[in-house]
Design a protein around this motif. Structure first.
Motif, mmCIF file in Angstrom:
data_model
loop_
_atom_site.group_PDB
_atom_site.id
_atom_site.type_symbol
_atom_site.label_atom_id
_atom_site.label_comp_id
_atom_site.label_asym_id
_atom_site.label_seq_id
_atom_site.Cartn_x
_atom_site.Cartn_y
_atom_site.Cartn_z
ATOM 1 N N PHE A 292 28.061 -39.451 82.432
ATOM 2 C CA PHE A 292 26.821 -40.034 81.913
ATOM 3 C C PHE A 292 25.828 -38.922 81.580
ATOM 4 O O PHE A 292 25.687 -37.966 82.331
ATOM 5 N N PRO A 293 25.098 -38.957 80.428
ATOM 6 C CA PRO A 293 25.057 -40.034 79.434
ATOM 7 C C PRO A 293 25.972 -39.798 78.233
ATOM 8 O O PRO A 293 25.754 -40.369 77.166
ATOM 9 N N THR A 294 26.978 -38.959 78.396
ATOM 10 C CA THR A 294 27.845 -38.627 77.259
ATOM 11 C C THR A 294 29.172 -39.384 77.305
ATOM 12 O O THR A 294 30.110 -39.039 76.588
ATOM 13 N N HIS A 295 29.244 -40.418 78.141
ATOM 14 C CA HIS A 295 30.513 -41.082 78.392
ATOM 15 C C HIS A 295 30.985 -41.964 77.246
ATOM 16 O O HIS A 295 32.167 -42.327 77.189
ATOM 17 N N TRP A 296 30.086 -42.331 76.316
ATOM 18 C CA TRP A 296 30.477 -43.240 75.240
ATOM 19 C C TRP A 296 31.342 -42.556 74.182
ATOM 20 O O TRP A 296 32.095 -43.224 73.474
ATOM 21 N N HIS A 297 31.220 -41.257 74.057
ATOM 22 C CA HIS A 297 31.905 -40.544 72.980
ATOM 23 C C HIS A 297 33.181 -39.868 73.482
ATOM 24 O O HIS A 297 33.232 -39.412 74.632
ATOM 25 N N VAL B 11 18.415 -31.645 64.222
ATOM 26 C CA VAL B 11 18.897 -32.995 64.531
ATOM 27 C C VAL B 11 20.046 -32.930 65.524
ATOM 28 O O VAL B 11 20.053 -33.611 66.557
ATOM 29 N N LEU B 12 21.040 -32.073 65.214
ATOM 30 C CA LEU B 12 22.250 -32.030 66.024
ATOM 31 C C LEU B 12 22.001 -31.435 67.410
ATOM 32 O O LEU B 12 22.653 -31.815 68.383
ATOM 33 N N CYS B 13 21.057 -30.511 67.491
ATOM 34 C CA CYS B 13 20.786 -29.860 68.780
ATOM 35 C C CYS B 13 19.812 -30.653 69.649
ATOM 36 O O CYS B 13 19.893 -30.594 70.880
ATOM 37 N N HIS B 14 18.889 -31.380 69.032
ATOM 38 C CA HIS B 14 17.817 -32.018 69.787
ATOM 39 C C HIS B 14 17.856 -33.544 69.767
ATOM 40 O O HIS B 14 17.057 -34.185 70.453
ATOM 41 N N GLY B 15 18.757 -34.120 68.985
ATOM 42 C CA GLY B 15 18.839 -35.571 68.925
ATOM 43 C C GLY B 15 19.415 -36.155 70.207
ATOM 44 O O GLY B 15 20.166 -35.502 70.935
ATOM 45 N N SER B 16 19.055 -37.404 70.492
ATOM 46 C CA SER B 16 19.610 -38.144 71.629
ATOM 47 C C SER B 16 20.677 -39.091 71.080
ATOM 48 O O SER B 16 20.369 -39.991 70.288
ATOM 49 N N TRP B 17 21.920 -38.881 71.498
ATOM 50 C CA TRP B 17 23.039 -39.558 70.862
ATOM 51 C C TRP B 17 23.225 -40.982 71.370
ATOM 52 O O TRP B 17 23.318 -41.222 72.574
ATOM 53 N N ARG B 18 23.283 -41.913 70.419
ATOM 54 C CA ARG B 18 23.520 -43.320 70.723
ATOM 55 C C ARG B 18 25.022 -43.600 70.798
ATOM 56 O O ARG B 18 25.845 -42.814 70.340
ATOM 57 N N ALA B 19 25.384 -44.742 71.351
ATOM 58 C CA ALA B 19 26.796 -45.123 71.452
ATOM 59 C C ALA B 19 27.413 -45.211 70.058
ATOM 60 O O ALA B 19 26.764 -45.670 69.107
#
Length: 204
Positions: free
Chosen positions: A20-25, A122-130
């Motif tokens: 978590f929080p990267t478990h969706w990908h 974007v890629l470095c600072h974005g918060s990734w959604r499911a």
């Protein structure tokens, strides 16, 4: 009746999914993203070395050499710590100020670099959604102009960005080597921009 106040809650971290929080990908997504971030880091290093090359080989009138040298050291120090946007500005100026520069498409290259820098943020600072059913994810990111990033990103997209960023780094290197200089820090062809004096043993 005594007011007990609001109910208070805490996150039960023990029950969170693994990673978590990267478990969706999937792992492949994070590997691709990590390689993109690393490639942007390489681009920043290349820009810093190119700034060194263009500023070190610039010709100055004899009576301006001392003042130019005093300005040169702070420029190199900033090149070590500036973020990508600042490096692009300094690189562009260094190329324009060097009358031996041979690059013919500097404005186009700088435009490409600035677009890459925007995407890097974007890629470095974005918060990734499911991700969706196709494995695409839209990171939550808003820039300083209040523009919201809405492009779905998947592994293929990340690989394309990595390839393009590597090509930009090669283009920067070419702007130095095309002048006949060896790119700083490499063992490639060309004349050395700066040759370190050979240490001679002292006589006792």
């Amino acid at each position: 009746m005594v007011d007990a106040g609001p109910k208070r809650y805490l996150v039960n971290a023990v029950t969170l999914p693994g990673q978590f929080p990267t478990h969706w990908h999937p792992v492949a997504f994070w590997e691709a993203l990590g390689r993109v971030v690393a490639t942007f880091g390489f681009l920043e290093e290349v820009l810093g070395k190119a700034i060194f090359a263009f500023t070190a080989t610039r010709q100055h009138p004899q009576d301006e050499i001392e003042a130019a040298y005093e300005q040169w050291l702070p420029t190199l120090q900033r090149a070590l710590s500036n973020p990508l946007g600042g490096l692009i500005d300094t690189y562009s100026k260094a190329v324009r100020d060097n009358d031996k520069a041979t690059i013919a498409n500097l404005p186009e290259l700088v435009t490409d670099l600035r677009e890459a820098a925007d995407l890097r943020n974007v890629l470095c600072h974005g918060s990734w959604r499911a991700p969706d059913a196709q494995g695409r994810s839209v990171p939550l990111y808003v820039n300083k102009r209040d523009e919201i990033f809405t492009t779905p990103v998947d592994v293929a997209y990340l690989n394309q960005v990595r390839t393009h960023t590597a090509e930009l780094a090669c283009a920067i290197i070419n702007t130095v080597t095309h002048m006949g200089w060896q790119f700083p820090g490499s063992s490639g062809p060309g004349s050395e921009v700066f040759r370190r004096p050979i240490d001679t043993p002292s006589s006792s």
